[in-house]
Scaffold this motif. Structure first.
Motif, short mmCIF file in Angstrom:
data_model
loop_
_atom_site.label_atom_id
_atom_site.label_comp_id
_atom_site.label_asym_id
_atom_site.label_seq_id
_atom_site.Cartn_x
_atom_site.Cartn_y
_atom_site.Cartn_z
N LEU A 116 3.33 -11.41 17.73
CA LEU A 116 3.39 -10.84 17.86
C LEU A 116 5.18 -10.46 17.87
N ARG A 117 6.11 -11.35 18.09
CA ARG A 117 7.14 -10.09 17.60
C ARG A 117 7.24 -9.87 17.06
N ARG A 118 7.11 -10.24 16.33
CA ARG A 118 7.13 -9.93 14.42
C ARG A 118 6.68 -8.72 14.19
N ARG A 119 5.67 -8.47 15.33
CA ARG A 119 4.26 -7.26 14.20
C ARG A 119 4.60 -6.27 13.93
N GLU A 120 5.73 -6.22 14.04
CA GLU A 120 5.72 -3.92 13.51
C GLU A 120 7.02 -4.88 12.39
N THR A 121 7.77 -5.29 12.03
CA THR A 121 8.37 -5.61 10.80
C THR A 121 7.11 -6.35 10.16
N PHE A 122 6.11 -6.74 10.19
CA PHE A 122 4.86 -7.64 9.28
C PHE A 122 4.47 -5.75 8.90
N ARG A 123 3.85 -4.96 9.72
CA ARG A 123 3.87 -3.75 9.20
C ARG A 123 4.03 -2.78 8.01
N ALA A 124 5.25 -3.13 8.58
CA ALA A 124 6.67 -2.39 8.05
C ALA A 124 6.21 -3.29 6.16
N ALA A 125 6.46 -4.23 7.03
CA ALA A 125 6.50 -5.36 4.91
C ALA A 125 5.95 -4.87 4.02
N PHE A 126 4.47 -4.88 4.79
CA PHE A 126 3.37 -5.32 4.34
C PHE A 126 2.54 -4.14 4.12
N ALA A 127 2.93 -2.57 4.10
CA ALA A 127 2.20 -1.47 3.62
C ALA A 127 1.30 -0.76 4.76
N LYS A 128 1.58 -0.92 6.40
CA LYS A 128 0.63 -1.19 7.01
C LYS A 128 0.14 -2.04 7.01
N PHE A 129 -0.76 -3.00 6.13
CA PHE A 129 -1.37 -3.90 6.39
C PHE A 129 -3.26 -2.76 5.37
N ASP A 130 -2.15 -1.99 4.31
CA ASP A 130 -3.50 -1.47 3.48
C ASP A 130 -3.80 -2.26 2.61
N PRO A 131 -5.36 -2.24 2.67
CA PRO A 131 -5.11 -3.30 0.97
C PRO A 131 -5.69 -2.40 0.34
N ALA A 132 -5.60 -1.53 0.13
CA ALA A 132 -5.45 -0.96 -1.63
C ALA A 132 -3.96 -0.83 -2.01
N VAL A 133 -3.23 -1.04 -1.10
CA VAL A 133 -1.10 -1.58 -2.03
C VAL A 133 -1.37 -2.31 -2.36
N LEU A 134 -1.69 -3.51 -0.92
CA LEU A 134 -1.48 -4.75 -0.98
C LEU A 134 -2.30 -5.18 -2.22
N ALA A 135 -3.74 -5.10 -2.42
CA ALA A 135 -4.15 -5.08 -3.47
C ALA A 135 -2.82 -5.42 -4.98
N GLU A 136 -2.75 -4.20 -5.32
CA GLU A 136 -1.68 -4.00 -6.32
C GLU A 136 -0.62 -5.21 -6.32
N TRP A 137 -0.16 -5.68 -5.50
CA TRP A 137 0.96 -5.97 -5.19
C TRP A 137 0.97 -7.65 -6.10
N GLY A 138 2.31 -8.30 -5.96
CA GLY A 138 2.11 -8.90 -7.26
C GLY A 138 3.53 -9.95 -7.08
N GLU A 139 4.12 -10.40 -8.26
CA GLU A 139 5.35 -11.69 -7.77
C GLU A 139 6.41 -10.52 -7.27
N ASP A 140 6.23 -9.41 -7.74
CA ASP A 140 7.43 -8.84 -7.31
C ASP A 140 7.86 -8.66 -6.01
#
Length: 192
Positions: free
Chosen positions: A54-78
Protein backbone atom coordinates in the motif's frame (compact mmCIF):
# COMPACT_ATOMS: atom_id res chain seq x y z
CA UNK A 1 -15.55 3.56 18.76
CA UNK A 2 -19.14 3.66 17.57
CA UNK A 3 -20.73 0.51 16.19
CA UNK A 4 -20.71 2.18 12.79
CA UNK A 5 -16.90 2.43 12.86
CA UNK A 6 -16.00 -1.07 14.11
CA UNK A 7 -13.36 -2.49 11.80
CA UNK A 8 -11.47 -5.67 11.17
CA UNK A 9 -8.64 -5.83 13.70
CA UNK A 10 -5.97 -6.28 11.00
CA UNK A 11 -6.18 -2.65 9.87
CA UNK A 12 -5.24 -1.28 13.29
CA UNK A 13 -5.00 2.50 13.44
CA UNK A 14 -2.63 3.25 10.55
CA UNK A 15 -4.53 5.85 8.47
CA UNK A 16 -3.51 4.21 5.19
CA UNK A 17 -4.70 0.79 6.36
CA UNK A 18 -7.93 2.24 7.78
CA UNK A 19 -8.69 4.01 4.48
CA UNK A 20 -7.91 0.83 2.53
CA UNK A 21 -10.22 -1.18 4.81
CA UNK A 22 -13.04 1.37 4.66
CA UNK A 23 -12.85 2.25 0.97
CA UNK A 24 -11.51 -0.81 -0.84
CA UNK A 25 -10.97 -4.11 0.94
CA UNK A 26 -13.81 -6.52 0.45
CA UNK A 27 -15.84 -4.33 -1.88
CA UNK A 28 -17.03 -6.34 -4.90
CA UNK A 29 -14.81 -5.20 -7.76
CA UNK A 30 -15.71 -5.94 -11.38
CA UNK A 31 -13.48 -3.54 -13.31
CA UNK A 32 -11.08 -5.81 -15.25
CA UNK A 33 -8.12 -3.42 -15.16
CA UNK A 34 -8.49 -2.81 -11.43
CA UNK A 35 -8.77 -6.57 -10.88
CA UNK A 36 -5.57 -7.08 -12.87
CA UNK A 37 -3.71 -4.48 -10.83
CA UNK A 38 -4.87 -6.00 -7.56
CA UNK A 39 -3.87 -9.51 -8.64
CA UNK A 40 -0.40 -8.35 -9.65
CA UNK A 41 0.07 -6.42 -6.41
CA UNK A 42 -1.04 -9.44 -4.37
CA UNK A 43 1.74 -11.39 -6.11
CA UNK A 44 4.28 -8.73 -5.22
CA UNK A 45 3.06 -8.87 -1.61
CA UNK A 46 4.00 -12.56 -1.23
CA UNK A 47 6.36 -12.81 1.72
CA UNK A 48 5.71 -9.21 2.81
CA UNK A 49 3.02 -7.32 4.66
CA UNK A 50 0.22 -5.69 2.67
CA UNK A 51 1.00 -2.29 4.19
CA UNK A 52 4.37 -2.44 2.40
CA UNK A 53 2.54 -2.68 -0.92
CA UNK A 54 0.00 0.00 0.00
CA UNK A 55 2.77 2.44 0.86
CA UNK A 56 4.37 1.81 -2.54
CA UNK A 57 1.24 1.44 -4.66
CA UNK A 58 1.51 4.82 -6.39
CA UNK A 59 5.17 4.16 -7.19
CA UNK A 60 4.19 0.74 -8.57
CA UNK A 61 1.55 2.39 -10.73
CA UNK A 62 4.06 4.85 -12.14
CA UNK A 63 6.74 2.20 -12.68
CA UNK A 64 4.34 -0.26 -14.35
CA UNK A 65 2.57 2.10 -16.76
CA UNK A 66 -0.55 2.31 -14.56
CA UNK A 67 -0.83 -1.47 -14.92
CA UNK A 68 -1.93 -1.16 -18.54
CA UNK A 69 -1.87 -4.79 -19.74
CA UNK A 70 -1.44 -3.79 -23.40
CA UNK A 71 1.75 -1.92 -22.53
CA UNK A 72 3.09 -4.46 -20.03
CA UNK A 73 2.53 -7.37 -22.42
CA UNK A 74 5.18 -5.83 -24.70
CA UNK A 75 7.80 -5.33 -22.00
CA UNK A 76 10.84 -7.55 -21.67
CA UNK A 77 14.43 -7.62 -20.48
CA UNK A 78 15.14 -3.88 -20.88
CA UNK A 79 12.18 -2.96 -18.70
CA UNK A 80 13.04 -5.72 -16.23
CA UNK A 81 16.54 -4.30 -15.80
CA UNK A 82 15.15 -0.78 -15.37
CA UNK A 83 12.61 -1.92 -12.78
CA UNK A 84 15.25 -3.87 -10.86
CA UNK A 85 16.93 -0.51 -10.22
CA UNK A 86 13.76 1.18 -8.90
CA UNK A 87 13.92 1.40 -5.09
CA UNK A 88 10.25 2.41 -4.94
CA UNK A 89 8.94 -1.04 -5.86
CA UNK A 90 9.68 -4.59 -4.76
CA UNK A 91 12.71 -5.47 -6.86
CA UNK A 92 12.19 -9.15 -7.52
CA UNK A 93 13.01 -10.37 -11.03
CA UNK A 94 10.55 -13.24 -10.92
CA UNK A 95 7.67 -11.01 -9.84
CA UNK A 96 8.53 -8.36 -12.41
CA UNK A 97 8.66 -10.92 -15.21
CA UNK A 98 5.46 -12.50 -13.89
CA UNK A 99 3.77 -9.12 -14.33
CA UNK A 100 4.55 -9.14 -18.05
CA UNK A 101 3.39 -12.77 -18.42
CA UNK A 102 0.25 -11.90 -16.47
CA UNK A 103 -0.46 -8.99 -18.80
CA UNK A 104 -0.30 -11.31 -21.80
CA UNK A 105 -2.60 -13.79 -20.04
CA UNK A 106 -4.98 -10.99 -19.10
CA UNK A 107 -5.25 -9.84 -22.72
CA UNK A 108 -6.05 -13.36 -23.91
CA UNK A 109 -8.68 -13.90 -21.22
CA UNK A 110 -10.21 -10.45 -21.71
CA UNK A 111 -10.57 -11.08 -25.46
CA UNK A 112 -12.02 -14.56 -24.94
CA UNK A 113 -14.51 -14.09 -22.10
CA UNK A 114 -13.73 -10.98 -20.11
CA UNK A 115 -11.27 -11.00 -17.22
CA UNK A 116 -13.89 -10.12 -14.60
CA UNK A 117 -16.16 -12.93 -15.79
CA UNK A 118 -13.24 -15.37 -15.74
CA UNK A 119 -12.51 -14.50 -12.10
CA UNK A 120 -16.02 -14.16 -10.74
CA UNK A 121 -17.24 -17.45 -12.18
CA UNK A 122 -15.13 -19.13 -9.48
CA UNK A 123 -17.63 -17.87 -6.90
CA UNK A 124 -20.74 -18.25 -9.03
CA UNK A 125 -20.78 -14.53 -9.84
CA UNK A 126 -21.66 -13.57 -6.24
CA UNK A 127 -19.52 -12.91 -3.16
CA UNK A 128 -19.22 -15.78 -0.71
CA UNK A 129 -20.31 -14.60 2.74
CA UNK A 130 -18.21 -16.52 5.23
CA UNK A 131 -19.95 -15.17 8.35
CA UNK A 132 -16.75 -15.06 10.39
CA UNK A 133 -17.41 -14.70 14.07
CA UNK A 134 -13.88 -13.64 14.93
CA UNK A 135 -10.34 -13.50 13.62
CA UNK A 136 -9.61 -17.00 14.92
CA UNK A 137 -11.87 -18.38 12.20
CA UNK A 138 -9.82 -16.84 9.39
CA UNK A 139 -8.49 -19.16 6.71
CA UNK A 140 -5.64 -18.79 4.23
CA UNK A 141 -7.24 -20.60 1.30
CA UNK A 142 -10.42 -22.31 0.18
CA UNK A 143 -11.59 -24.75 -2.45
CA UNK A 144 -12.48 -21.74 -4.60
CA UNK A 145 -9.04 -20.17 -4.24
CA UNK A 146 -7.38 -23.49 -5.12
CA UNK A 147 -9.53 -23.67 -8.26
CA UNK A 148 -8.85 -20.02 -9.13
CA UNK A 149 -5.11 -20.51 -8.61
CA UNK A 150 -5.09 -23.52 -10.91
CA UNK A 151 -7.06 -21.65 -13.59
CA UNK A 152 -4.82 -18.58 -13.40
CA UNK A 153 -1.66 -20.69 -13.65
CA UNK A 154 -3.09 -22.56 -16.64
CA UNK A 155 -3.54 -19.18 -18.37
CA UNK A 156 0.07 -18.14 -17.71
CA UNK A 157 -0.13 -16.17 -14.45
CA UNK A 158 2.57 -16.68 -11.83
CA UNK A 159 2.69 -15.89 -8.10
CA UNK A 160 -0.97 -16.85 -7.85
CA UNK A 161 -0.89 -19.81 -5.47
CA UNK A 162 -4.01 -20.68 -3.46
CA UNK A 163 -3.08 -18.39 -0.55
CA UNK A 164 -2.35 -15.40 -2.79
CA UNK A 165 -5.52 -16.16 -4.73
CA UNK A 166 -7.53 -16.22 -1.50
CA UNK A 167 -6.08 -12.90 -0.34
CA UNK A 168 -6.98 -11.49 -3.76
CA UNK A 169 -10.52 -12.87 -3.49
CA UNK A 170 -10.90 -11.19 -0.09
CA UNK A 171 -9.51 -7.89 -1.35
CA UNK A 172 -11.83 -7.68 -4.38
CA UNK A 173 -14.94 -8.81 -2.54
CA UNK A 174 -15.28 -12.26 -4.03
CA UNK A 175 -15.26 -13.44 -0.41
CA UNK A 176 -16.73 -11.36 2.41
CA UNK A 177 -14.29 -12.07 5.22
CA UNK A 178 -15.12 -9.03 7.32
CA UNK A 179 -15.95 -10.59 10.70
CA UNK A 180 -19.60 -10.19 11.66
CA UNK A 181 -18.61 -7.75 14.40
CA UNK A 182 -17.01 -5.46 11.79
CA UNK A 183 -19.43 -2.74 10.66
CA UNK A 184 -18.42 -3.41 7.05
CA UNK A 185 -19.55 -7.05 7.11
CA UNK A 186 -23.22 -6.22 6.54
CA UNK A 187 -22.34 -3.36 4.20
CA UNK A 188 -20.46 -5.79 1.95
CA UNK A 189 -23.27 -8.36 2.13
CA UNK A 190 -25.62 -5.83 0.59
CA UNK A 191 -22.97 -4.65 -1.93
CA UNK A 192 -22.72 -8.01 -3.72
Amino acid sequence: MSDENRRCPWCGSDPLYVAYHDDEWGRPLHDPRALFECLILEGFQAGLSWITILRRRETFRAAFAKFDPAVLAEWGEDETLRLLQDPGIIRHRGKIEATFAGARAYLAIEAREGFANFLWKHVGGQPIDRQLGNVGQAVAQSAESVALSKALKAEGFKFVGPTISYAFMQAVGMVNDHPIDCAWHDKMRSAG
